[in-house]
Design a protein around this motif. Sequence first.
Motif, short mmCIF file in Angstrom:
data_model
loop_
_atom_site.label_atom_id
_atom_site.label_comp_id
_atom_site.label_asym_id
_atom_site.label_seq_id
_atom_site.Cartn_x
_atom_site.Cartn_y
_atom_site.Cartn_z
N ARG A 1 -15.58 -12.30 5.74
CA ARG A 1 -16.49 -11.54 4.86
C ARG A 1 -15.97 -10.13 4.63
NH1 ARG A 1 -20.85 -11.99 7.50
NH2 ARG A 1 -20.96 -9.97 8.52
N TRP A 2 -15.62 -9.45 5.71
CA TRP A 2 -15.17 -8.07 5.56
C TRP A 2 -13.73 -8.02 5.04
CZ3 TRP A 2 -18.50 -4.42 5.17
CH2 TRP A 2 -19.73 -4.53 5.83
N GLY A 3 -12.95 -9.05 5.31
CA GLY A 3 -11.60 -9.11 4.74
C GLY A 3 -11.66 -9.24 3.23
N ASP A 4 -12.59 -10.06 2.74
CA ASP A 4 -12.77 -10.20 1.30
C ASP A 4 -13.21 -8.87 0.69
OD1 ASP A 4 -12.08 -12.84 1.48
OD2 ASP A 4 -14.13 -13.61 1.36
N ARG A 5 -14.10 -8.18 1.38
CA ARG A 5 -14.56 -6.89 0.88
C ARG A 5 -13.40 -5.88 0.87
NH1 ARG A 5 -16.77 -3.72 -2.52
NH2 ARG A 5 -17.71 -1.81 -1.70
N PHE A 6 -12.59 -5.90 1.91
CA PHE A 6 -11.41 -5.03 1.97
C PHE A 6 -10.49 -5.31 0.78
CE2 PHE A 6 -7.11 -3.92 3.05
CZ PHE A 6 -7.21 -2.73 3.78
N ASN A 7 -10.26 -6.58 0.49
CA ASN A 7 -9.36 -6.95 -0.60
C ASN A 7 -9.90 -6.49 -1.94
OD1 ASN A 7 -7.42 -8.14 1.05
ND2 ASN A 7 -8.50 -10.11 1.06
N GLU A 8 -11.23 -6.51 -2.12
CA GLU A 8 -11.83 -6.01 -3.35
C GLU A 8 -11.54 -4.51 -3.51
OE1 GLU A 8 -15.97 -6.82 -3.32
OE2 GLU A 8 -15.75 -9.00 -3.30
N LEU A 9 -11.73 -3.77 -2.43
CA LEU A 9 -11.47 -2.33 -2.49
C LEU A 9 -9.98 -2.05 -2.69
CD1 LEU A 9 -13.79 -1.12 0.44
CD2 LEU A 9 -14.21 -0.86 -2.02
N TRP A 10 -9.16 -2.86 -2.06
CA TRP A 10 -7.72 -2.68 -2.16
C TRP A 10 -7.24 -2.92 -3.60
CZ3 TRP A 10 -4.26 -0.80 1.32
CH2 TRP A 10 -2.90 -0.97 1.03
N ALA A 11 -7.85 -3.91 -4.27
CA ALA A 11 -7.43 -4.26 -5.63
C ALA A 11 -7.61 -3.10 -6.60
CB ALA A 11 -8.20 -5.49 -6.12
N SER A 12 -8.60 -2.24 -6.36
CA SER A 12 -8.85 -1.11 -7.25
C SER A 12 -8.36 0.21 -6.66
CB SER A 12 -10.35 -1.01 -7.57
OG SER A 12 -11.10 -0.75 -6.38
N SER A 13 -7.68 0.15 -5.51
CA SER A 13 -7.27 1.37 -4.83
C SER A 13 -6.09 2.02 -5.55
CB SER A 13 -6.90 1.07 -3.38
OG SER A 13 -5.81 0.18 -3.31
N GLN A 14 -5.73 3.24 -5.10
CA GLN A 14 -4.68 4.01 -5.74
C GLN A 14 -3.71 4.56 -4.71
OE1 GLN A 14 -6.96 7.11 -7.61
NE2 GLN A 14 -7.59 5.84 -9.34
N THR A 15 -2.51 4.87 -5.19
CA THR A 15 -1.58 5.62 -4.36
C THR A 15 -1.80 7.09 -4.66
OG1 THR A 15 0.03 3.82 -4.42
CG2 THR A 15 0.84 5.98 -3.75
N ASP A 16 -2.49 7.75 -3.78
CA ASP A 16 -2.85 9.15 -3.99
C ASP A 16 -1.59 10.02 -4.10
OD1 ASP A 16 -3.58 11.97 -2.67
OD2 ASP A 16 -5.42 11.11 -3.51
N PRO A 17 -1.59 11.03 -4.99
CA PRO A 17 -0.41 11.90 -5.13
C PRO A 17 0.03 12.52 -3.80
CG PRO A 17 -1.93 12.30 -6.92
CD PRO A 17 -2.62 11.37 -5.98
N THR A 18 -0.95 12.89 -2.97
CA THR A 18 -0.61 13.48 -1.66
C THR A 18 0.11 12.46 -0.80
OG1 THR A 18 -2.59 14.85 -1.79
CG2 THR A 18 -1.52 14.67 0.35
N LEU A 19 -0.34 11.21 -0.84
CA LEU A 19 0.32 10.15 -0.08
C LEU A 19 1.72 9.91 -0.62
CD1 LEU A 19 -2.56 7.52 0.27
CD2 LEU A 19 -1.65 9.00 2.06
N ARG A 20 1.83 9.93 -1.94
CA ARG A 20 3.13 9.67 -2.56
C ARG A 20 4.14 10.72 -2.12
NH1 ARG A 20 1.59 10.04 -7.48
NH2 ARG A 20 0.77 7.93 -7.55
N ARG A 21 3.73 11.97 -2.08
CA ARG A 21 4.64 13.02 -1.65
C ARG A 21 5.00 12.85 -0.17
NH1 ARG A 21 1.12 16.17 -4.85
NH2 ARG A 21 0.01 16.87 -3.00
N PHE A 22 4.01 12.44 0.62
CA PHE A 22 4.27 12.25 2.05
C PHE A 22 5.27 11.15 2.31
CE2 PHE A 22 3.48 10.30 6.13
CZ PHE A 22 3.34 11.38 6.99
#
Length: 334
Positions: free
Chosen positions: A311-332
Amino acid sequence: MNDVFVTTADWRTGKALRDIRQRVFIDEQQVPEDLEWDALDETATHFLLYRAEQPVGTGRLLSDGHIGRIAILPEHRGAGLGDQLMRAIIEHAQAQGMDELLLSAQTHAIAFYQRLGFSVCSEVYLDAGIDHQDMCWKASDQVEHSLADIEFISPGRFSILNPDTESEQATRYPEDDPALTPLNEGNAQALLNELVTACRQQLLVFAPEQAAWLFKRRDFIGACEALIARNPKAQIRILLQSVDPEFLSGHTPLALAHRFPSLCQVRRQHPDLPLQAHVQVISDDRGFLMLPKARQRDGFVRRDSADQAKRWGDRFNELWASSQTDPTLRRFLL
């Protein structure tokens, strides 16, 4: 109650939200469907209360501070769940900067909301054929009164019993659920490392920046490195809700993505989605760790919970599908 927690939920995929409201408001209280379902659901922040892994309560918060649609399934009433649900919503609202809240209470529930700090601010009126009154809550009114001084008389000498540490940590809650192990600050690191050590293929970590005390640790990073060493095809996915500059330094899970970019990915939840109060780790399709409220250092671990992991894995995958690579993360990660 470690098996009770509240989380936000997406209205678009929140079938449990609709099912609970259908049972409580439409089926039980005979509220007309055209009044129950309104356009505000699309923009509201929705909450689900879970008990023993099952969704049993719901509520919503509007952007103007209105709380509504508070419902607990009949078979779960009388256990203080409504109180926990409301306190979680109030805490979330305050975290969003809301210092004044409103709700429309059925008159039989007035005393319940008064215990939570709400005050009646209207006359009785009918809504869906049921008597209601508006109630208001202000953060400035929630003043804790100091306790009066008491006179203390020493009882003299007494013995102190220190409980055996190992037996205390082995205590499980509830007694009839040996698969659940309570987690606290004292045993959290060992239980987390044990969960990662048991992982064979996929490790999902949600919002570790909210529990830096647990995840910004050399032993957690080491356990993840050992997972990659055991299985060069393992996948570690880490989803942040915010990129805290403090979380970017030191022993951080982000270092794993920097060293193993094809095996460990770190992304940020889409900024338009509501923030969650919990922290989770899902190990393969069985292991599960939950901190219901990141600010509180207690929760639980289940080593073999396929239903909860899915159940929570499916919810994680939903959030992951719309997630982003934040500019701060990209620089890191460069």
